[in-house]
Design a protein around this motif. Structure first.
Motif, PDB file in Angstrom:
ATOM      1  N   UNK A   1       0.833  -1.218   0.000  1.00 56.03           N
ATOM      2  CA  UNK A   1       0.000   0.000   0.000  1.00 56.03           C
ATOM      3  C   UNK A   1       0.856   1.250   0.000  1.00 56.03           C
ATOM      4  N   UNK A   2       2.006   1.179   0.631  1.00 52.84           N
ATOM      5  CA  UNK A   2       2.851   2.384   0.593  1.00 52.84           C
ATOM      6  C   UNK A   2       3.910   2.307  -0.515  1.00 52.84           C
ATOM      7  N   UNK A   3       3.624   1.462  -1.479  1.00 54.97           N
ATOM      8  CA  UNK A   3       4.370   1.391  -2.751  1.00 54.97           C
ATOM      9  C   UNK A   3       5.860   1.136  -2.556  1.00 54.97           C
ATOM     10  N   UNK A   4       6.210   0.297  -1.592  1.00 55.98           N
ATOM     11  CA  UNK A   4       7.619  -0.042  -1.390  1.00 55.98           C
ATOM     12  C   UNK A   4       8.105  -0.855  -2.593  1.00 55.98           C
ATOM     13  N   UNK A   5       9.229  -0.425  -3.151  1.00 57.44           N
ATOM     14  CA  UNK A   5       9.768  -1.122  -4.329  1.00 57.44           C
ATOM     15  C   UNK A   5      10.793  -2.175  -3.943  1.00 57.44           C
ATOM     16  N   UNK A   6      11.381  -1.994  -2.774  1.00 54.10           N
ATOM     17  CA  UNK A   6      12.396  -2.936  -2.290  1.00 54.10           C
ATOM     18  C   UNK A   6      11.954  -3.439  -0.925  1.00 54.10           C
ATOM     19  N   UNK A   7      11.763  -4.757  -0.809  1.00 54.98           N
ATOM     20  CA  UNK A   7      11.309  -5.350   0.456  1.00 54.98           C
ATOM     21  C   UNK A   7      12.513  -5.988   1.148  1.00 54.98           C
ATOM     22  N   UNK A   8      12.738  -5.581   2.376  1.00 55.70           N
ATOM     23  CA  UNK A   8      13.848  -6.115   3.161  1.00 55.70           C
ATOM     24  C   UNK A   8      13.237  -6.879   4.331  1.00 55.70           C
ATOM     25  N   UNK A   9      13.404  -8.179   4.338  1.00 53.61           N
ATOM     26  CA  UNK A   9      12.706  -9.019   5.318  1.00 53.61           C
ATOM     27  C   UNK A   9      13.724  -9.765   6.175  1.00 53.61           C
ATOM     28  N   UNK A  10      13.652  -9.523   7.479  1.00 55.03           N
ATOM     29  CA  UNK A  10      14.591 -10.151   8.408  1.00 55.03           C
ATOM     30  C   UNK A  10      13.897 -11.332   9.080  1.00 55.03           C
ATOM     31  N   UNK A  11      14.345 -12.534   8.776  1.00 52.07           N
ATOM     32  CA  UNK A  11      13.758 -13.774   9.315  1.00 52.07           C
ATOM     33  C   UNK A  11      12.237 -13.789   9.139  1.00 52.07           C
ATOM     34  N   UNK A  12      11.760 -13.686   7.910  1.00 46.70           N
ATOM     35  CA  UNK A  12      10.301 -13.569   7.714  1.00 46.70           C
ATOM     36  C   UNK A  12       9.524 -14.826   8.073  1.00 46.70           C
ATOM     37  N   UNK A  13      10.214 -15.990   8.102  1.00 45.31           N
ATOM     38  CA  UNK A  13       9.497 -17.230   8.406  1.00 45.31           C
ATOM     39  C   UNK A  13       9.395 -17.508   9.899  1.00 45.31           C
ATOM     40  N   UNK A  14      10.112 -16.709  10.704  1.00 47.99           N
ATOM     41  CA  UNK A  14      10.134 -16.978  12.157  1.00 47.99           C
ATOM     42  C   UNK A  14       8.732 -16.866  12.736  1.00 47.99           C
ATOM     43  N   UNK A  15       8.380 -17.836  13.546  1.00 51.83           N
ATOM     44  CA  UNK A  15       7.087 -17.803  14.239  1.00 51.83           C
ATOM     45  C   UNK A  15       5.910 -18.275  13.418  1.00 51.83           C
ATOM     46  N   UNK A  16       6.149 -18.672  12.161  1.00 59.10           N
ATOM     47  CA  UNK A  16       5.039 -19.120  11.316  1.00 59.10           C
ATOM     48  C   UNK A  16       4.973 -20.649  11.290  1.00 59.10           C
ATOM     49  N   UNK A  17       3.767 -21.193  11.223  1.00 56.34           N
ATOM     50  CA  UNK A  17       3.634 -22.644  11.055  1.00 56.34           C
ATOM     51  C   UNK A  17       3.845 -22.985   9.576  1.00 56.34           C
ATOM     52  N   UNK A  18       3.801 -24.274   9.269  1.00 65.02           N
ATOM     53  CA  UNK A  18       4.115 -24.717   7.901  1.00 65.02           C
ATOM     54  C   UNK A  18       3.187 -24.070   6.879  1.00 65.02           C
ATOM     55  N   UNK A  19       1.903 -23.992   7.230  1.00 64.57           N
ATOM     56  CA  UNK A  19       0.941 -23.394   6.300  1.00 64.57           C
ATOM     57  C   UNK A  19       1.253 -21.915   6.092  1.00 64.57           C
ATOM     58  N   UNK A  20       1.576 -21.234   7.201  1.00 63.61           N
ATOM     59  CA  UNK A  20       1.909 -19.810   7.129  1.00 63.61           C
ATOM     60  C   UNK A  20       3.149 -19.567   6.284  1.00 63.61           C
ATOM     61  N   UNK A  21       4.130 -20.475   6.401  1.00 56.15           N
ATOM     62  CA  UNK A  21       5.361 -20.330   5.612  1.00 56.15           C
ATOM     63  C   UNK A  21       5.085 -20.508   4.122  1.00 56.15           C
ATOM     64  N   UNK A  22       4.255 -21.492   3.806  1.00 51.35           N
ATOM     65  CA  UNK A  22       3.898 -21.705   2.400  1.00 51.35           C
ATOM     66  C   UNK A  22       3.174 -20.488   1.832  1.00 51.35           C
ATOM     67  N   UNK A  23       2.252 -19.959   2.634  1.00 43.84           N
ATOM     68  CA  UNK A  23       1.491 -18.771   2.191  1.00 43.84           C
ATOM     69  C   UNK A  23       2.441 -17.598   1.974  1.00 43.84           C
TER      70      UNK A  23
END
Lengths: 225, 230
Positions: free
Chosen positions: A156-178
């Motif tokens: 929504x704020x039109x970020x062109x570069x996404x910087x994600x630090x440990x984005x899978x942390x805390x997610x279950x398997x389904x959440x990680x796939x999503x």
């Protein structure tokens, strides 16, 4: 077209011998790397190697002490505020307001740059948090749904570069796939994504390229799987 | 600096802060009852109508200042619960807009609090402002509120990223707001005609409150970005 007028597409990130200090400690000690637009790049390396510092530098949150650093064609040494407005950084927190609904959160972040309601709705639709989740307070969402809300806010704020630090942390398997699915879709739609992660199997399968960070320096380790 | 963008961000932040408070009801269910409780406990402790009438203005502003600590802590707890303040910073959102928005939302909550406390003083301490005293009282509340909200937002931002911020904030804030306590109490004494003081004697104290409000509004607007940055 690049800023120098050549036909070579401009890189999303272009660092040459970049040094960044945390206090007096050189957390990044001569980083040279290039990340093209639309890539998904995994930053890997041991704890304390400088992955998070590198992400924060790319986001314009740390000053460049030495070297040449360009992000989205902007010089990081002189225009960090402009870089910040075009980059989205999600660390271990999501930057949301738990008492507000999903829609209110995404709309808030969108409106910081003047996004329209249509853009907000589109961002929510892309992250699949429209419909029944739209009016749910963020405090009642699962970890994966919160992460998707944060990513919708980046869109929504039109970020062109996404910087994600440990984005899978805390997610279950389904959440990680999503999450992987929405990141691939975002990259296909033109976003450049840099992921710092310890989860090499998961993040490696997502990435198109991997860069290893060791002792504040980087080296290419080949493509993703 | 883009002024229209700053005010757009300020409106956005203020509306968001007030919406969060409306949803969570922390202010209405916890801070406002706390403030009234302080007034009631003072009444129990002093237990003399004559004394209460004399000290009512000071108690109103003491209760206000104690409550400001909770309001400021609350406004930054909302920002730090899921890293939103960091996100605002890393998204390059205009820091002056953030400061002005948070100050406006805090001021709105403070005005409600002060109205409640003055009502409590009228009921519990038999304070009895005349119409001209009421004008002085409202003006005092408005100017003092701008000062308290500005300094609260500024020091709250300073303490937000620090360990032990719950105990640090009162240590930082209470000494700084002493001029507001003094000026607002003297003006309110005039508004309540405490000890026969004329209403006209209260107006000069507004100068102190106005200078305080102006200094911290300007300093806060200019310095807030550096304060919340690295």
């Amino acid at each position: 077209m690049s800023s120098d007028g050549s036909s070579t597409p401009s890189a999303a990130i272009e660092f040459v011998d970049v040094v960044a200090l945390i206090g007096s400690f050189p957390a990044l000690a001569g980083v040279t790397m290039r990340i093209e637009r639309g890539e998904i790049v995994l930053l890997r390396g041991p704890n304390g190697a400088g992955k998070t510092t590198l992400l924060r530098l790319c986001a314009g949150l740390l000053p460049v002490e030495r070297g040449t650093a360009r992000v989205l064609e902007l010089d990081l040494t002189i225009d960090r505020d402009s870089v910040r407005r075009r980059v989205g950084l999600i660390g271990h927190t999501n930057g949301s307001y738990p008492d507000l609904t999903v829609t209110e959160n995404v709309r808030f972040w969108g409106r910081t740059i003047g996004a329209t309601d249509d853009e907000v709705a589109s961002a929510m639709e892309r992250m699949k948090i429209d419909g029944r989740l739209a009016d749910v307070p963020v405090s009642r969402l699962s970890a994966g749904q919160r992460r998707r809300t944060a990513l919708a806010s980046l869109i929504a704020r039109r970020a062109q570069l996404w910087l994600l630090d440990e984005p899978h942390a805390g997610l279950d398997a389904e959440g990680r796939d999503e999450l992987d699915a929405v990141l691939r879709a975002a990259a296909a739609a033109g976003a450049t994504i840099v992921v710092a992660s310890h989860e090499l199997e998961r993040a490696g399968s997502l990435a198109t390229r991997q860069i290893e960070v060791v002792a504040g320096q980087t080296r290419e380790v080949g493509g993703g799987s | 600096m883009n002024v229209s963008s700053t005010f757009r961000v300020a409106r956005l932040i203020a509306a968001k802060d007030l919406r969060v408070e409306w949803r969570s009801r922390v202010v209405t269910n916890q801070v406002l009852p706390f403030a009234v409780l302080v007034m009631v406990l003072f009444a129990f402790a002093l237990d003399s109508d004559a004394v209460l009438e004399r000290v009512a203005p000071g108690l109103v502003w003491l209760a206000t200042i104690f409550s400001v600590l909770f309001l400021v802590a609350r406004t930054y707890a909302v920002e730090t619960a899921d890293g939103a303040l960091d996100a605002l910073r890393s998204a390059g959102v205009d820091p002056m807009g953030i400061f002005l928005g948070k100050t406006a939302a805090l001021a709105a909550q403070l005005l409600v609090l002060e109205a409640l406390l003055v009502s409590a003083a009228v009921i519990l301490y038999r304070a009895d402002p005349t119409p001209s005293g009421t004008v002085l009282l409202v003006t005092t509340a408005l100017v003092a509120t701008v000062g308290l909200a500005s300094v609260g937002t500024l020091y709250g931002g300073l303490a937000a990223g620090v360990k032990g911020r719950e105990t640090l904030l009162p240590l930082l804030l209470l000494p700084v707001v002493a001029p507001v306590l003094i000026g607002a109490t003297r003006a309110t004494e005039s508004a309540f005609r405490t000890n026969g003081i004329a209403v006209s004697e209260g107006w000069p104290w507004l100068g102190l409150l106005a200078v305080f409000a102006a200094i911290f509004s300007v300093v806060g607007a200019v310095a807030f970005g550096s304060l919340i940055d690295e």
